[in-house]
Design a protein around this motif. Structure first.
Motif, PDB file in Angstrom:
ATOM      1  N   VAL A 131       0.857  -1.186   0.000  1.00 60.43           N
ATOM      2  CA  VAL A 131       0.000   0.000   0.000  1.00 60.43           C
ATOM      3  C   VAL A 131       0.893   1.237   0.000  1.00 60.43           C
ATOM      4  CG1 VAL A 131      -1.933  -1.110   1.186  1.00 60.43           C
ATOM      5  CG2 VAL A 131      -0.189   0.075   2.507  1.00 60.43           C
ATOM      6  N   MET A 132       0.355   2.338  -0.446  1.00 56.43           N
ATOM      7  CA  MET A 132       1.074   3.606  -0.424  1.00 56.43           C
ATOM      8  C   MET A 132       0.358   4.540   0.536  1.00 56.43           C
ATOM      9  SD  MET A 132       1.990   4.003  -4.472  1.00 56.43           S
ATOM     10  CE  MET A 132       2.394   5.706  -4.310  1.00 56.43           C
ATOM     11  N   ILE A 133       1.098   5.069   1.510  1.00 55.05           N
ATOM     12  CA  ILE A 133       0.538   5.956   2.526  1.00 55.05           C
ATOM     13  C   ILE A 133       1.469   7.153   2.666  1.00 55.05           C
ATOM     14  CG2 ILE A 133      -0.113   6.177   4.955  1.00 55.05           C
ATOM     15  CD1 ILE A 133      -0.452   3.111   4.992  1.00 55.05           C
ATOM     16  N   TYR A 161       0.956  10.534   7.846  1.00 53.35           N
ATOM     17  CA  TYR A 161      -0.057   9.786   8.587  1.00 53.35           C
ATOM     18  C   TYR A 161       0.529   8.673   9.449  1.00 53.35           C
ATOM     19  CZ  TYR A 161      -3.283  12.195   5.509  1.00 53.35           C
ATOM     20  OH  TYR A 161      -3.970  13.167   4.841  1.00 53.35           O
ATOM     21  N   LEU A 162       1.836   8.484   9.413  1.00 51.82           N
ATOM     22  CA  LEU A 162       2.474   7.405  10.158  1.00 51.82           C
ATOM     23  C   LEU A 162       2.935   7.870  11.535  1.00 51.82           C
ATOM     24  CD1 LEU A 162       4.671   5.841   7.325  1.00 51.82           C
ATOM     25  CD2 LEU A 162       2.399   5.130   8.085  1.00 51.82           C
ATOM     26  N   LEU A 180       7.476   5.103  11.313  1.00 53.19           N
ATOM     27  CA  LEU A 180       8.537   5.741  10.532  1.00 53.19           C
ATOM     28  C   LEU A 180       9.892   5.099  10.808  1.00 53.19           C
ATOM     29  CD1 LEU A 180       7.450   9.466  10.825  1.00 53.19           C
ATOM     30  CD2 LEU A 180       7.507   8.085   8.732  1.00 53.19           C
ATOM     31  N   GLU A 181      10.115   4.653  12.029  1.00 56.72           N
ATOM     32  CA  GLU A 181      11.381   4.001  12.375  1.00 56.72           C
ATOM     33  C   GLU A 181      11.573   2.672  11.639  1.00 56.72           C
ATOM     34  OE1 GLU A 181      11.421   3.788  16.631  1.00 56.72           O
ATOM     35  OE2 GLU A 181      11.733   5.945  16.834  1.00 56.72           O
ATOM     36  N   LEU A 182      10.487   2.058  11.190  1.00 58.46           N
ATOM     37  CA  LEU A 182      10.591   0.795  10.446  1.00 58.46           C
ATOM     38  C   LEU A 182      11.319   0.967   9.119  1.00 58.46           C
ATOM     39  CD1 LEU A 182       7.039  -0.676  11.104  1.00 58.46           C
ATOM     40  CD2 LEU A 182       9.196  -1.406  12.122  1.00 58.46           C
TER      41      LEU A 182
END
Length: 74
Positions: free
Chosen positions: A46-48, A52-53, A58-60
């Motif tokens: 998916v593209m997000i 929104y994270l 974001l650390e992933l």
């Protein structure tokens, strides 16, 4: 396809409202409802927008990616 809505009950995602790329010639005005288990079984990407994270999500981006054979995505 574009996710345009989500139905949540008791903090659990139940269904998704999807805009179909075929337009209004298929489904109800170009939209259909998809049960959440569809994502478990068939969605692999998916593209997000990053805005929104969460910080944890974001650390992933810093971890090593998981690669899979493009000829056998499922």
């Amino acid at each position: 396809m574009l996710i345009t809505g989500v139905h949540i009950e008791n903090d659990k995602i139940m269904r998704w409202k999807i805009e179909d790329s075929y337009g209004d010639k298929v489904h109800k005005d170009g939209y259909y409802i998809m049960n959440d288990n569809f994502f478990d079984d068939f969605v692999i990407e998916v593209m997000i927008d990053k805005k929104y994270l969460s910080k944890e999500q974001l650390e992933l981006f810093n971890q090593k990616p998981i690669l899979f054979d493009m000829n056998e995505p499922f």
